[in-house]
Design an enzyme around this catalytic site. Structure first.
Site, short mmCIF file in Angstrom:
data_model
loop_
_atom_site.label_atom_id
_atom_site.label_comp_id
_atom_site.label_asym_id
_atom_site.label_seq_id
_atom_site.Cartn_x
_atom_site.Cartn_y
_atom_site.Cartn_z
N CYS A 1 -10.62 8.20 -5.66
CA CYS A 1 -11.98 7.62 -5.75
C CYS A 1 -12.83 8.05 -4.57
O CYS A 1 -12.37 8.07 -3.43
CB CYS A 1 -11.92 6.10 -5.68
SG CYS A 1 -11.04 5.39 -7.04
N ARG B 1 -18.28 5.50 -17.63
CA ARG B 1 -17.57 4.56 -16.78
C ARG B 1 -18.38 4.27 -15.52
O ARG B 1 -18.31 3.20 -14.94
CB ARG B 1 -16.22 5.17 -16.39
CG ARG B 1 -15.36 4.28 -15.54
CD ARG B 1 -13.98 4.86 -15.35
NE ARG B 1 -13.03 3.80 -15.09
CZ ARG B 1 -12.73 3.37 -13.87
NH1 ARG B 1 -13.29 3.89 -12.82
NH2 ARG B 1 -11.86 2.38 -13.71
P1 XMP Z 1 -4.64 5.13 -7.84
O1 XMP Z 1 -4.87 4.78 -6.39
O2 XMP Z 1 -3.46 4.42 -8.41
O3 XMP Z 1 -5.94 4.58 -8.58
O4 XMP Z 1 -4.57 6.60 -8.04
C1 XMP Z 1 -6.11 4.65 -9.98
C2 XMP Z 1 -7.39 3.94 -10.37
O5 XMP Z 1 -8.54 4.57 -9.77
C3 XMP Z 1 -9.69 4.30 -10.58
N1 XMP Z 1 -10.39 5.56 -10.81
C4 XMP Z 1 -11.47 5.98 -10.14
N2 XMP Z 1 -12.23 5.37 -9.20
N3 XMP Z 1 -13.59 7.29 -9.07
C5 XMP Z 1 -13.29 6.02 -8.68
O6 XMP Z 1 -14.00 5.47 -7.84
C6 XMP Z 1 -12.88 7.97 -10.01
O7 XMP Z 1 -13.18 9.12 -10.33
C7 XMP Z 1 -11.78 7.27 -10.58
N4 XMP Z 1 -10.89 7.59 -11.56
C8 XMP Z 1 -10.04 6.54 -11.65
C9 XMP Z 1 -9.21 3.66 -11.86
O8 XMP Z 1 -9.50 2.29 -11.79
C10 XMP Z 1 -7.73 3.96 -11.84
O9 XMP Z 1 -6.98 3.04 -12.60
#
Ligand code: XMP
Length: 490
Positions: free
Chosen positions: A306, A402
């Site tokens: 993120c 999203r």
């Molecule tokens: P982890 O830390 O387990 O997080 O890799 C997975 C979660 O991250 C969110 N997610 C995003 N958040 N930009 C964001 O700010 C993104 O591009 C993005 N893609 C995923 C999502 O909630 C996921 O479950």
């Protein structure tokens, strides 16, 4: 003092590395800790873990593996609606007791034809039916073998076993096994009241289900599956609901947007599945969704890929976010899912202590065999691709919905909130989950809580200084062997 300097008297917000669980008197052996939980008001799972709705993490293969291990996979939404429904059906059919798309044989086919067909379809036996679907017999490899050299142009009706043991629609696995034992057979065709074939139960299918005794299943014995839908995608929600999804996840980076809440409410009223609303990260957001949500998902910018916090300047450190939401949700008995930022099993169990009922992970699973995508090799090390759903690549494959963004015009660029990356290749999901769950149970042992609800009540935090944090990782040594649950580069 004034309006703006007052703003600088800020409350503290904490995340995983800021806290540790206070060890407590215990008689709980970690292996015995029960990690079953709820992900939403009506859906229980046997391990408190969900795989993220991301196009480099969860498609049907991951969802099947997650549910077999007792957790829940949440299918991503960078798929067109029909493909999403087909993915749900794939999960639902995976460990079915009664197989529905049965391979059947015609009585007047030749033995050779049937043998080739069975090999092509990957089955070792087939009911023989007439045009009305009446079961005339059953043919298997054992029936075929004596014909292969000399009688391969004989008709199936010659070779088949014509005394067929069938069962009705309501047969249980136990009853089917008893029939198989009594008649020394491996397949029982299922017929309706008119004797027409409607399905097939096989010994192989029953044994496969036994292998996954801890699987998360619905009332009909099918594997559970979650599906992400956009807040304004009521049609998609209805389609995947009808395909059999157990839980829909409103997939939005900021669900405290009032238009999103309206959309989520409409979806909740249009489907039978539970609807988890997210993501949120504050008490106020939780208050605005708790009256209709079947679950609340927490995480504003903690994820490994993120960039939301650096791009937008907004976010909430995850432990505080979970606790704020859980304070509100607990009063209404609505489950909370902590989504993002979990690097170690210790983070996962801290999330539960902060008030979550289950945790969602992306990067932790992206390197496994079951995640979509192929293994790539860089400098002799193996990786799999992992990208944020708000990254340019993922938004180009789906949309920016999203992140509440319209598709840019041709001459414009996306404003991404995520990056595209790679995760070290990790092998099977099963061994990753084993480490994750084992570590969480270990945390329950240190706190002396035998169940997730008891752990949520009994656990306490201590605050960790940066010196304490350094002390908590391996230090002043050179690590010589990689541990299966700890990597210093993480
Ligand atoms: P982890 O830390 O387990 O997080 O890799 C997975 C979660 O991250 C969110 N997610 C995003 N958040 N930009 C964001 O700010 C993104 O591009 C993005 N893609 C995923 C999502 O909630 C996921 O479950």
């Amino acid at each position: 003092r004034g309006q703006f300097t007052d703003k600088l008297r800020v409350p503290e917000a904490l995340t995983f590395d800021d806290v540790l669980l206070r060890p407590k008197e215990s008689r709980v052996e970690p292996d015995e800790a029960d990690v079953s939980t709820r992900v939403s008001t009506n859906v229980e799972v046997n391990v408190p873990i969900l795989s993220a709705a991301m196009d480099t993490v969860t498609e049907s293969e991951m969802a099947i593996a997650m549910a077999r291990q007792g957790g829940l996979g949440v299918l991503h939404r960078n798929l067109d609606v029909d493909e999403a429904a087909a993915e749900v059906e794939r999960v639902k059919r995976a460990d079915e007791l009664v197989i529905r798309d049965v391979v059947t044989a015609d009585p007047d086919q030749t033995v050779r034809e049937v043998d080739t067909m069975m090999e092509r379809k990957g089955v070792s036996g087939a009911p023989v039916t007439d045009e009305e679907g009446d079961v005339l017999g059953i043919i298997s490899g054992t029936d075929i073998r004596p014909y292969l050299e000399v009688g391969e142009s004989d008709e199936v009706r010659e070779a088949m076993t014509d005394e067929v043991v069938t069962a009705g629609e309501d047969v249980t696995a136990r009853e089917a096994l008893e029939l198989m034992y009594e008649h020394k057979i491996e397949r029982v065709p299922i017929v309706d009241d008119d004797g027409h074939l409607t399905g097939l139960v096989t010994m192989q299918g029953i044994l496969q289900r036994r292998e996954y005794g801890n699987a998360a299943r619905d009332e009909g014995g099918h594997l559970r599956v979650g599906v992400a839908v956009g807040p304004f995608e009521t049609d998609r929600a209805v389609t995947v609901d009808e395909a059999g999804a157990d839980v829909l996840f409103i997939d939005c980076a900021h669900a405290h947007n009032l238009n999103v809440i309206d959309g989520a409410r409409e979806i909740q009223e249009s489907v039978e599945a539970d609807v988890v609303v997210g993501n949120v990260g504050t008490r106020e957001a939780a208050e605005d969704v708790v009256d209709f949500a079947d679950g609340i998902k927490v995480g504003i910018g903690p994820g490994s890929i993120c960039t939301t916090r650096v791009v937008s300047g907004a976010g909430m450190p995850q432990i505080t976010a979970i606790a704020e939401v859980a304070d509100v949700a607990a009063d209404e008995d609505v489950p909370v899912i902590a989504d993002g930022g979990i690097r170690y099993s210790g983070d996962a169990i801290k999330a539960i202590a902060a008030g979550a009922d289950a945790v969602m992970l992306g990067s932790y699973f992206a390197g496994t065999d079951e995640a979509p995508g192929r293994v790539i090799t860089v400098d002799g090390k193996k990786y799999k691709q992992y990208r944020g759903m708000g990254s340019v690549g993922a938004m180009q494959s789906g949309d920016g919905d999203r992140y509440l963004k319209d598709e840019p015009d041709e001459d414009e660029e996306y404003v991404p909130e995520g990056v595209e990356a790679a995760e070290p290749y990790k092998g099977s999901l099963e061994s990753e989950l084993h480490q994750l769950v084992g570590g969480m149970q270990s945390g329950m042992g240190y706190v002396g809580a035998e169940t997730i609800p008891a752990f949520k009540q009994r656990s306490e935090f201590v605050r960790v200084s940066s010196a304490g944090q350094t002390e908590g990782h391996p230090h002043d040594v050179m690590i010589t062997d990689e541990a299966p649950n700890y990597s210093p580069s993480e």
